[in-house]
Design an enzyme around this catalytic site. Structure first.
Site, PDB file in Angstrom:
ATOM      1  CB  SER A 180      -0.912   0.020   1.227  1.00 58.59           C
ATOM      2  OG  SER A 180      -1.834  -1.031   1.167  1.00 58.59           O
TER       3      SER A 180
ATOM      4  CD  GLU B 108      -1.137   4.120  -7.566  1.00 57.90           C
ATOM      5  OE1 GLU B 108      -0.752   5.292  -7.536  1.00 57.90           O
ATOM      6  OE2 GLU B 108      -1.419   3.471  -6.541  1.00 57.90           O
TER       7      GLU B 108
ATOM      8  CG  HIS C  26      -1.360   0.183  -4.971  1.00 59.07           C
ATOM      9  ND1 HIS C  26      -2.053   1.360  -4.871  1.00 59.07           N
ATOM     10  CD2 HIS C  26      -1.776  -0.580  -3.932  1.00 59.07           C
ATOM     11  CE1 HIS C  26      -2.847   1.316  -3.813  1.00 59.07           C
ATOM     12  NE2 HIS C  26      -2.706   0.144  -3.243  1.00 59.07           N
TER      13      HIS C  26
ATOM     14  CG  ASN D  75      -2.972   3.569  -0.646  1.00 52.78           C
ATOM     15  OD1 ASN D  75      -4.171   3.770  -0.787  1.00 52.78           O
ATOM     16  ND2 ASN D  75      -2.455   2.351  -0.649  1.00 52.78           N
TER      17      ASN D  75
HETATM   18  P1  NAD Z   1      -4.031  -9.467   4.865  1.00 50.58           P
HETATM   19  O1  NAD Z   1      -3.774  -9.161   6.287  1.00 50.58           O
HETATM   20  O2  NAD Z   1      -5.432  -9.779   4.435  1.00 50.58           O
HETATM   21  O3  NAD Z   1      -3.120 -10.722   4.393  1.00 50.58           O
HETATM   22  C1  NAD Z   1      -1.752 -10.774   4.598  1.00 50.58           C
HETATM   23  C2  NAD Z   1      -1.360 -12.252   4.595  1.00 50.58           C
HETATM   24  O4  NAD Z   1       0.062 -12.360   4.596  1.00 50.58           O
HETATM   25  C3  NAD Z   1      -1.874 -13.011   5.841  1.00 50.58           C
HETATM   26  O5  NAD Z   1      -2.643 -14.119   5.440  1.00 50.58           O
HETATM   27  C4  NAD Z   1      -0.576 -13.452   6.549  1.00 50.58           C
HETATM   28  O6  NAD Z   1      -0.679 -14.690   7.203  1.00 50.58           O
HETATM   29  C5  NAD Z   1       0.392 -13.507   5.366  1.00 50.58           C
HETATM   30  N1  NAD Z   1       1.794 -13.461   5.723  1.00 50.58           N
HETATM   31  C6  NAD Z   1       2.417 -12.683   6.635  1.00 50.58           C
HETATM   32  N2  NAD Z   1       3.747 -12.951   6.657  1.00 50.58           N
HETATM   33  C7  NAD Z   1       3.956 -13.912   5.709  1.00 50.58           C
HETATM   34  C8  NAD Z   1       5.113 -14.608   5.255  1.00 50.58           C
HETATM   35  N3  NAD Z   1       6.315 -14.355   5.742  1.00 50.58           N
HETATM   36  N4  NAD Z   1       4.965 -15.539   4.272  1.00 50.58           N
HETATM   37  C9  NAD Z   1       3.746 -15.810   3.758  1.00 50.58           C
HETATM   38  N5  NAD Z   1       2.596 -15.165   4.138  1.00 50.58           N
HETATM   39  C10 NAD Z   1       2.722 -14.243   5.110  1.00 50.58           C
HETATM   40  O7  NAD Z   1      -3.446  -8.239   4.037  1.00 50.58           O
HETATM   41  P2  NAD Z   1      -3.846  -7.774   2.555  1.00 50.58           P
HETATM   42  O8  NAD Z   1      -4.957  -6.801   2.638  1.00 50.58           O
HETATM   43  O9  NAD Z   1      -3.962  -8.965   1.677  1.00 50.58           O
HETATM   44  O10 NAD Z   1      -2.537  -6.933   2.174  1.00 50.58           O
HETATM   45  C11 NAD Z   1      -1.381  -7.545   1.636  1.00 50.58           C
HETATM   46  C12 NAD Z   1      -0.489  -6.477   1.039  1.00 50.58           C
HETATM   47  O11 NAD Z   1      -1.198  -5.814  -0.019  1.00 50.58           O
HETATM   48  C13 NAD Z   1      -0.107  -5.381   2.056  1.00 50.58           C
HETATM   49  O12 NAD Z   1       1.191  -4.957   1.811  1.00 50.58           O
HETATM   50  C14 NAD Z   1      -1.131  -4.295   1.764  1.00 50.58           C
HETATM   51  O13 NAD Z   1      -0.663  -3.026   2.142  1.00 50.58           O
HETATM   52  C15 NAD Z   1      -1.253  -4.424   0.251  1.00 50.58           C
HETATM   53  N6  NAD Z   1      -2.490  -3.920  -0.333  1.00 50.58           N
HETATM   54  C16 NAD Z   1      -3.696  -4.109   0.319  1.00 50.58           C
HETATM   55  C17 NAD Z   1      -4.870  -3.667  -0.290  1.00 50.58           C
HETATM   56  C18 NAD Z   1      -6.221  -3.898   0.352  1.00 50.58           C
HETATM   57  O14 NAD Z   1      -7.222  -3.322  -0.120  1.00 50.58           O
HETATM   58  N7  NAD Z   1      -6.348  -4.725   1.383  1.00 50.58           N
HETATM   59  C19 NAD Z   1      -4.816  -3.029  -1.551  1.00 50.58           C
HETATM   60  C20 NAD Z   1      -3.565  -2.894  -2.187  1.00 50.58           C
HETATM   61  C21 NAD Z   1      -2.411  -3.340  -1.569  1.00 50.58           C
END
Ligand code: NAD
Length: 279
Positions: free
Chosen positions: A114, A147, A135, A185
């Protein structure tokens, strides 16, 4: 058929894996525990079925092209790895060092973050020219654009290969310069954080804040509905990344986001956030 590793099977990893599977890729989906991987596989099938019902689309989801697993074994096969783990720099830095060992030397690492600058992520590997930011937007299979963020050392070949993958996934690619929070963001996280402050200060409740954005501005969703969709914990982590990076008090995280994160009120993914969800 190209092989794509998807690391992190939460909100974003699940969507990325589903989108890849529906567009002719083989996927290795990784998380830290089997229950999360199993839930992601179940959710992909459910979401693909729902979207087929709602849109009448003929896009099929073939679960056999997605292999879910715990750990990085087998990722040496992947041409590209899309990283979607928790928005936490220490976790990401440790993972990229492991990926460097586990993956083929020519593999590209796509960081789906993000806010964390791509150049910082690239510096955690020995292949900074093969690290690029994408992104993705949530829910990934339904969102038409991303992005694309090259870091300082990202090579033109990495940009070309990643763009081809994204176009094969049906995405419009919008290139932006590397900068903490990118374009989306820098604006969205401030808006959501300020909306949380309105609730925290008792100026308005969540429904009222969202109603103003929907009815007055014509937004399809208010900022706090958006927070629940993204994940309240992910919003907090992203605002903290912005606050620390820019050392600017305008990104001070709302204490309500901290309290909700501690309480497990993470939004849709935990069933409760600013709103309560039946499923
Ligand atoms: P989330 O909390 O739903 O999922 C993250 C997952 O990563 C969890 O299942 C966790 O167990 C896993 N994890 C943590 N450490 C790990 C490791 N070492 N190896 C394997 N898996 C591991 O989070 P999310 O919303 O899916 O976000 C993931 C990334 O995407 C973040 O960096 C977030 O900023 C980015 N992002 C999120 C959104 C959104 O709308 N949620 C949009 C764009 C980008």
């Amino acid at each position: 058929m190209s092989v794509v590793g998807v690391v992190g099977a939460g909100v974003m990893g699940t969507g990325v894996a589903q989108n890849l599977a529906q567009t002719g890729h083989r996927v290795i989906l990784v998380d830290v525990d089997q229950a999360t991987v199993d839930r992601a596989l179940w959710q992909m099938e459910r979401d693909a079925r729902l979207s087929r019902m709602l849109s009448g689309s003929a896009v099929e989801f073939d679960a056999s092209v997605v292999a879910g697993q715990v750990g990085l074994k087998g990722l040496a096969e992947a041409d590209v790895v899309v990283e979607n783990i928790t928005e936490n720099w220490d976790l990401k830095r440790a993972l990229y060092a492991e990926l460097d060992e586990a993956c083929a030397p020519e593999a590209i690492f796509v960081a789906n973050t993000s806010a964390i600058p791509i150049t910082r992520i690239a510096a955690a590997t020995r292949r900074p020219e093969q690290v690029i930011g994408v992104h993705f937007m949530n829910p990934v299979p339904m969102k038409p654009a991303v992005e694309l963020i090259p870091g300082v050392h990202t090579s033109p070949e990495t940009v070309t290969r990643t763009t081809a993958l994204l176009e094969a996934m049906g995405k419009k690619v919008i290139p932006v310069r590397d900068s903490c929070g990118f374009v989306s963001n820098r604006v969205l996280m401030l808006t959501v954080n300020e909306a949380a402050y309105l609730v925290y200060e008792g100026v308005a409740d969540a429904e009222t804040v969202d109603e103003v954005f929907r009815s007055c501005f014509g937004h399809p969703m208010g900022p706090l509905e958006t927070a629940d969709l993204i994940g309240v914990d992910t919003i907090l982590h992203s605002v903290v990344v912005l606050y620390e990076h820019y050392a600017d008090s305008k990104y001070r995280p709302c204490p309500l986001l901290r309290e909700m994160t501690d309480a497990g009120l993470h939004g849709r993914k935990t069933g409760r956030g600013f709103y309560t969800y039946a499923d």
